[in-house]
Structure formats: C-alpha cells, structure tokens
Design an enzyme around this catalytic site. Sequence first.
Site, PDB file in Angstrom:
ATOM      1  N   ASP A 204       7.161  -0.120  -3.494  1.00 18.77           N
ATOM      2  CA  ASP A 204       7.778   0.926  -4.331  1.00 18.77           C
ATOM      3  C   ASP A 204       7.779   2.236  -3.548  1.00 18.77           C
ATOM      4  OD1 ASP A 204       8.611   2.553  -6.633  1.00 18.77           O
ATOM      5  OD2 ASP A 204       7.775   0.987  -7.907  1.00 18.77           O
ATOM      6  N   GLY A 230       8.134   1.999   0.393  1.00 16.15           N
ATOM      7  CA  GLY A 230       9.405   1.755   1.061  1.00 16.15           C
ATOM      8  C   GLY A 230      10.568   1.912   0.104  1.00 16.15           C
ATOM      9  N   ASP A 231      11.763   1.876   0.693  1.00 19.62           N
ATOM     10  CA  ASP A 231      13.004   2.112  -0.041  1.00 19.62           C
ATOM     11  C   ASP A 231      13.778   0.804  -0.100  1.00 19.62           C
ATOM     12  OD1 ASP A 231      15.518   2.805  -0.866  1.00 19.62           O
ATOM     13  OD2 ASP A 231      15.838   4.366   0.633  1.00 19.62           O
ATOM     14  N   PHE A 232      13.968   0.270  -1.314  1.00 18.42           N
ATOM     15  CA  PHE A 232      14.625  -1.044  -1.411  1.00 18.42           C
ATOM     16  C   PHE A 232      16.086  -1.008  -1.024  1.00 18.42           C
ATOM     17  CE2 PHE A 232      13.988  -0.387  -6.313  1.00 18.42           C
ATOM     18  CZ  PHE A 232      15.113   0.430  -6.433  1.00 18.42           C
ATOM     19  N   HIS A 250      18.862  -2.725 -13.998  1.00 21.22           N
ATOM     20  CA  HIS A 250      19.529  -1.963 -15.074  1.00 21.22           C
ATOM     21  C   HIS A 250      19.559  -0.461 -14.768  1.00 21.22           C
ATOM     22  CE1 HIS A 250      15.881  -0.980 -17.942  1.00 21.22           C
ATOM     23  NE2 HIS A 250      15.636  -0.654 -16.692  1.00 21.22           N
TER      24      HIS A 250
END
Length: 348
Positions: A204, A230-232, A250
Amino acid sequence: MSDEHIEQPDFAEIFPLFFGHSYSQVVTTAVRLGIPDVLAGSTMSVDEIAAATQTHASSLHRLLRALVALDVATESADGGFALTPIGVLFCKSTPTPVHGAALMCGDPTLWQAWGALELAVRHGNTGFYHAFGQVIWDHLADNPVLAERIYGTMKATTSLLAPAVVAHYDFSPFTRIVDIGGGDGSLLSTVLVATEGASGVVYDIEPALRETPGVLEAAGVSGRCEVQRGDFFRSVPPGADAYLLKHILHDWDDDASARILRNCRDAVAADGKILVLTSVVPAQDEVTDPMARRVLAMSDMEMMAFHSGRERTLEEFEALFGKSGLRLGAVVTVPEHPNFHVLEALPV
Ligand SMILES: C[S@@+](CC[C@H](N)C(=O)[O-])C[C@H]1O[C@@H](n2cnc3c(N)ncnc32)[C@H](O)[C@@H]1O
C-alpha cells in the site's frame, strides 16, 4: 394547478431528502466531541457533560436536545441525558464501524467534496478533484486527520468482513498472498491465520501502513508477512499465487482499474489467481429491497464524490477483466454481507 391536484407528500420521507445534512452534522459533532463515550452506561446532566467534554453548556444543551429528537439520546424529566440503543452504537468502544463511519462521514474535507458533486455531474471527474485539484489518496499524505478517519473506518469494516470471507472462500491452495492496497493488514492477517504455511505481503502507500506492523503482530503472522510500500499503478510485488484486491477497483475508472489489474496479471504466478473482493451491483430488477437499493446507489454516489470509480455489475467486471488479460473464474458469494463477492480473475 389548484390545491386539490397537489399530492401531499409524506413529510417524514421528504424531510431527510433535503435536511439529511443536518442529521449527519448533529450526530457527527456529538461523536467528535466524545459525547456518546462520556454518556456510555450513565445518565448525566448538561453541566456534567459540558465539564467532561469541555463544551459551552447552553449550546451543548441544544445539541443534546437535537440528539433526543433523532432518537440517539433520551432526556428525563429532571434533565438527565442518557444514550438510546442507537446512541450506544456511536461509542468508540462498541465493536461496529458506526463510530468510525460517523467521524469519516462528518469530516469537513469530505463535505467539501460532496459540495462539488454538481460539478462532477456537469463536467465529469470527481467532486474531490473539483474541490481540491487532487486525487483523494494523494491528499491523505498531508491530511493526517482525514487519513486516520478513512483508514480507521476501513479497518473497522474490513475486520468485520474478513472472518466471513475466509469462511466462504478456500485460500488453502495458495502459498504466497499479496494484498494490494491492503491497508492496515486486517484482511491479510485473517487470511493468513486461516491458511497455515502461506506467506504474505501487505502492499500500500505510506499513510495506509502506519498500523500494519502492529496488526500483523497482534494476529501472530508478522513472521510470515511483509509490509511493502509502493504504487499499484507502477508495479506490484512479483511471484505470488494470489493477489487480493478488496474494495480497490470501485475507487477507479475502467482505465485506471485495468492498469492495476494488468500489473497484477504481469506479477502473478502462471497458475495463480487475482481475487477481487467487492460489492457487485445486481441487475436493477433484482433489487427489491428499497434500503438495499439506496445503499448501493449512495455508495456509487460516494465513488463519484471522492473517487473516479463506480460500483459495477458482474458484466462490467467481466468486460474489465477482458481488457486486462484476464477472464472471470468462480464467483463466490459471502452471504452475511449482501452483494459482497469474491471474483476470481484468471490469467488468459
Ligand atoms: C478503499 S481502500 C481499501 C483498503 C483495504 N483493501 C480494505 O478493503 O480494507 C483503498 C486502498 O487503496 C490504497 N491505495 C490508493 N492508491 C494506491 C496506490 N497508488 N498504490 C497502492 N495502494 C493505493 C489506499 O491507501 C487504501 O488502503
């Protein structure tokens, strides 16, 4: 048109449609001031409550009367205030998400985003972006109060839901499980407790991870679960055989969601699965309960106020998976939580 042709509305039904904001502000102000916690299990006078909450006694008295009108508190003939069963739900110590949800829903920043809903409907994009020029998750790095409210509410709701998820979905085939946007680790710690021998990663952005090591420790799984920032949208930790996406897609429109899914698709083991844990919007004619219809519709509006995403039907998920190199596998229902499902997305 003469008066006799005007249909007289049911005032009780109409009133909250334009005055609902005041109900919410009265209740969330009380929660912010700690009034339910002070009143828990006792009956107190206005002056006693004012002293305990360090508030202005005559203003507090008016707020308490409003709480009585909303069935959150009672007032006795001699001026003693106490909580009703509804009021008890707003105490911090009550193990439901109600207290946290009240704090989050009453947050002034989120109210500004709701105030820009009209701009979102006129021009697209989110209310939050029109109000602040930022994506909400980026904003949280500089707004620790809101971050705590949002992550606190997610923790409370996910902690309730996670046991039902592991009761209905069999995680035992997996050896390494990554929870993408896994927040404080409430879901993954429950999954790992139920899946002996598996290891995991909670992945996250920074503000979400402050409590994660403690949650994993308390669940007894810190020895087999890492925490990774981290950045998804860039990448996700590689090589696991299960990737969990609970209440992630969502938040995002189809293009952004497809980027997240493709990153998971690139990272997952050949025989692995991406598990999308999500509400699924039933076909309109399947929703017969008016309250269920409202909850789904308001959740979708919340996505428009705060995020670029939406609640999706099963057909919309199938199309999204198709754009992301995935296909829909099993659909597992979690009956305790209406409309909540585990959707398997399988690499093609
Ligand atoms: C609606 S919350 C769901 C959290 C958790 N999965 C749950 O259900 O309790 C969305 C999560 O996505 C995380 N997130 C947002 N943007 C992200 C990014 N670019 N990379 C990784 N995580 C991100 C947020 O920090 C948050 O924890």
